[in-house]
Design an enzyme around this catalytic site. Sequence first.
Site, PDB file in Angstrom:
ATOM      1  N   LYS A  59       0.828  -1.207   0.000  1.00 49.22           N
ATOM      2  CA  LYS A  59       0.000   0.000   0.000  1.00 49.22           C
ATOM      3  C   LYS A  59       0.863   1.258   0.000  1.00 49.22           C
ATOM      4  CE  LYS A  59      -3.701  -2.480   2.356  1.00 49.22           C
ATOM      5  NZ  LYS A  59      -4.391  -2.770   3.627  1.00 49.22           N
ATOM      6  N   GLN A  63      -5.506  -1.645   9.497  1.00 45.47           N
ATOM      7  CA  GLN A  63      -5.042  -2.893   8.906  1.00 45.47           C
ATOM      8  C   GLN A  63      -5.611  -4.071   9.706  1.00 45.47           C
ATOM      9  OE1 GLN A  63      -3.201  -3.258   6.068  1.00 45.47           O
ATOM     10  NE2 GLN A  63      -3.546  -5.439   6.270  1.00 45.47           N
ATOM     11  N   ASP A 121     -12.468   2.380   3.587  1.00 44.83           N
ATOM     12  CA  ASP A 121     -12.682   0.927   3.599  1.00 44.83           C
ATOM     13  C   ASP A 121     -14.164   0.576   3.731  1.00 44.83           C
ATOM     14  OD1 ASP A 121     -10.541  -0.695   3.076  1.00 44.83           O
ATOM     15  OD2 ASP A 121      -9.850  -0.837   5.143  1.00 44.83           O
TER      16      ASP A 121
END
Length: 305
Positions: free
Chosen positions: A65, A109, A134
């Site tokens: 990422k 994460q 997300d």
Amino acid sequence: MITNIFRQNLPGPAKIIDGSKIASLIIEEYKYKIKKFIQTSGTRPGLAIIQIGNRQDSNIYIRKKMTASKKIGIDAFLFKYDRNVTKNKVLDKINELNTDPRINGIITQLPLDSSSKFDYSDLTNKVFPDKDIDCLNCFNFEKISNHQFKNTFIPCAANACLKILESINFQIDDKRVVILGSSKLVGLPLKHMIDFKNGKTFLCNETTKNLKSLCQTADILIVAIGRSHLVDEGYIKSGAVVIDVGINYDETNGKITGDVHFEQALKKASYLTPVPGGVGPVTVAMLMVNTYLAAKIHYEKILQT
């Protein structure tokens, strides 16, 4: 169909979809858009990644990422805590990032590697909806559940699956789609998105009765169950598209495997994503897209004030 996204075929009828090639096309497209955005707004999109603990698989994904962010023109910031961190300390950081003008998107994460075992939703529900790229905040997830996709972030892994289907020009309309795995990260949002596109979806998990028989009916089989090599050729209808979202890390040998037994699936599928190199790179690319969209939305709000 994008014709240069396939790997050299192995024995069997399946075409191997190269997610890295799809991701590269997305990155190049949005690299240009981000460059124009920076010129217009005078600011760079910003991404904050919160990591708790030191799982090696998480470290690998975060590096990818960070690398993608640098390549595309996004400023990425990693906030890493040891596994003994208190929930309140992480929540304080999220509150700080919510009001930080440099940050347009905030992700946690997963899975968490916390000794206190608090739930990830305790963190994701504190992220402002316009920074929840997300789509794990309950407000944003409810919009997905109600098919309110306009001006809503689409969950990255679920969106990656649709992008892969789009890349091979496979029409979802009226197709039987079996999704094995019902998490908020993949299965649930994907079901809502495919329902919206008039696919006939069946969401299931390991406890579903007659699971193998149900999977055998799928024109599109999407597997995100978190069990290495659970799905063998016996689960797959001849000619089905098989998308393996599973990422299983073996700490003993450092290898990553999917939920689908790749070599067996080659014998039955028409299209197949490998692990690694399939859904994963496209998911990272969609995270970059969501970060850009969050920055764009933020800038448009400034212009309206």
